[in-house]
Design an enzyme around this catalytic site. Sequence first.
Site, PDB file in Angstrom:
ATOM      1  N   HIS A 107       0.831  -1.207   0.000  1.00  0.00           N
ATOM      2  CA  HIS A 107       0.000   0.000   0.000  1.00  0.00           C
ATOM      3  C   HIS A 107       0.866   1.258   0.000  1.00  0.00           C
ATOM      4  O   HIS A 107       0.562   2.229  -0.700  1.00  0.00           O
ATOM      5  CB  HIS A 107      -0.947   0.002   1.193  1.00  0.00           C
ATOM      6  CG  HIS A 107      -1.833  -1.193   1.255  1.00  0.00           C
ATOM      7  ND1 HIS A 107      -2.508  -1.569   2.393  1.00  0.00           N
ATOM      8  CD2 HIS A 107      -2.151  -2.132   0.313  1.00  0.00           C
ATOM      9  CE1 HIS A 107      -3.200  -2.668   2.159  1.00  0.00           C
ATOM     10  NE2 HIS A 107      -2.991  -3.031   0.900  1.00  0.00           N
ATOM     11  N   ASP A 270      -3.013  -2.954  -4.935  1.00  0.00           N
ATOM     12  CA  ASP A 270      -1.943  -3.920  -4.695  1.00  0.00           C
ATOM     13  C   ASP A 270      -1.040  -4.059  -5.920  1.00  0.00           C
ATOM     14  O   ASP A 270       0.192  -4.113  -5.805  1.00  0.00           O
ATOM     15  CB  ASP A 270      -2.533  -5.291  -4.354  1.00  0.00           C
ATOM     16  CG  ASP A 270      -3.089  -5.364  -2.943  1.00  0.00           C
ATOM     17  OD1 ASP A 270      -2.811  -4.458  -2.133  1.00  0.00           O
ATOM     18  OD2 ASP A 270      -3.813  -6.337  -2.650  1.00  0.00           O
ATOM     19  N   HIS A 293      -0.295 -10.940  -5.125  1.00  0.00           N
ATOM     20  CA  HIS A 293       1.105 -10.579  -4.943  1.00  0.00           C
ATOM     21  C   HIS A 293       2.061 -11.582  -5.588  1.00  0.00           C
ATOM     22  O   HIS A 293       3.085 -11.194  -6.155  1.00  0.00           O
ATOM     23  CB  HIS A 293       1.424 -10.445  -3.454  1.00  0.00           C
ATOM     24  CG  HIS A 293       0.550  -9.459  -2.746  1.00  0.00           C
ATOM     25  ND1 HIS A 293       0.465  -8.137  -3.119  1.00  0.00           N
ATOM     26  CD2 HIS A 293      -0.309  -9.602  -1.692  1.00  0.00           C
ATOM     27  CE1 HIS A 293      -0.385  -7.506  -2.324  1.00  0.00           C
ATOM     28  NE2 HIS A 293      -0.862  -8.378  -1.456  1.00  0.00           N
TER      29      HIS A 293
END
Length: 326
Positions: A107, A270, A293
Amino acid sequence: MDGMLMMSEQESSPMGETVSARPLPTRTARQHTLRQSISCVGIGLHTGLRIRLALHPAAENTGILFRRVDLDGRTIPGRFDHVIDTRLSTVIGDPANPALRVATIEHLMAALSATGIDNVLIDVDGPELPVLDGSAADFVFLLDCAGLAEQAAPRAAIDVLRPVRVTDGDAFAELRPAREPGLALAMSIAFPAAAIGEQSFTARLDRRSFRDEIANCRTFTLRQEIEALHAAGLARGGSLDNAVVVDGAAILNPSGLRRPDEFVRHKMVDAVGDLYLAGATINGVFTGHKSGHALNNRLLRTLFAEAGNWRFQTRTLRPQPLRVAA
C-alpha cells in the site's frame, strides 16, 4: 541555475545491467524525494504489533530503501528481486536472515508510485508496516503532508518491449507494450462470496486517478478464513477498522463499503504497489485476472529475465534559462 544533465554513452539500469543510452529530444520529469521527514504509528495487519513508520528524504538515485531501525539500521531495497514472501502481502527481506524482513509494503509502494516519489528512506521498527485503515489513502495523506522536493537527476522509466505473461490455473498477470508513456491497468476478480462475485476495473495511473478512484479502497477477507489465518500467524492485527470482512452476501463492517466494487479496486492498488518494485516507473499495459502478490512478483521476474523484454530509458533534460535575482 539548473545544471545541464547529459547521459553517458553507457548507463546502468536499476537491475545493475549496462544498456545503451540514446538521448531523446523531449524533456522528462526530474526525480523527486520528500521535502521533509514525516512519521506515524499504527498496528501491523498480520503481526498485531504497534509499529512506528518514518519517511525521510533521500538522495538522487537512492530508490525506495527500507531500514529496520530495531535491527541496527540494516536496509532492504524496495525491489522485486528482494521479495521473499507473497502470502497475503508483499514481503521483502534477506532469505539468509529470517529476522531481516519488512511485510505489507504494497500500500505504501502504491502511494509512492502514484505521487511520483523516486527516492525515500523508510524507517520501521518492526517486521511489518502499519496497516492504518487498510488502504493507500493514509499513506497518500502522509506524503502530501511531507511534500515533494524536485531533484536534479531525470526520472528513469522501464519500457515494456514485448508481451510477458505468467499464469496460475485460470489466473494470470500480463504486461504488454504501451502506445503512449505511462502505466495502464485492467484488473478482474471472481470470488464465490455473493458480496464480491465478479468485478472488473480499468484505469490509467496518474496522481489524480489514483487518489480519486482507488486510493481509499481497503484490503478484504472472508469471515470463514479468519480462523485459519490466525492459526497461520497472520491477520492478528486485522479488525473492522482496517479491513472489509465478507460473510457470504453480507458486509460485516458497520459502515459498509466505500464503493460497490471496492474489492477489485483494492486489488488494483496492490498491483500498482507490486509493480513499483520494478525499480522505476513502467511504460506498459498491465492486465490481471485473479492476480495477487505472487503472480505480480513472478511477472516482474519474468519481465527482467530476458533483455529483449524491456528497455531502461533515461531522457536528457534541456538546460534551463539562467535566472538572475532582481
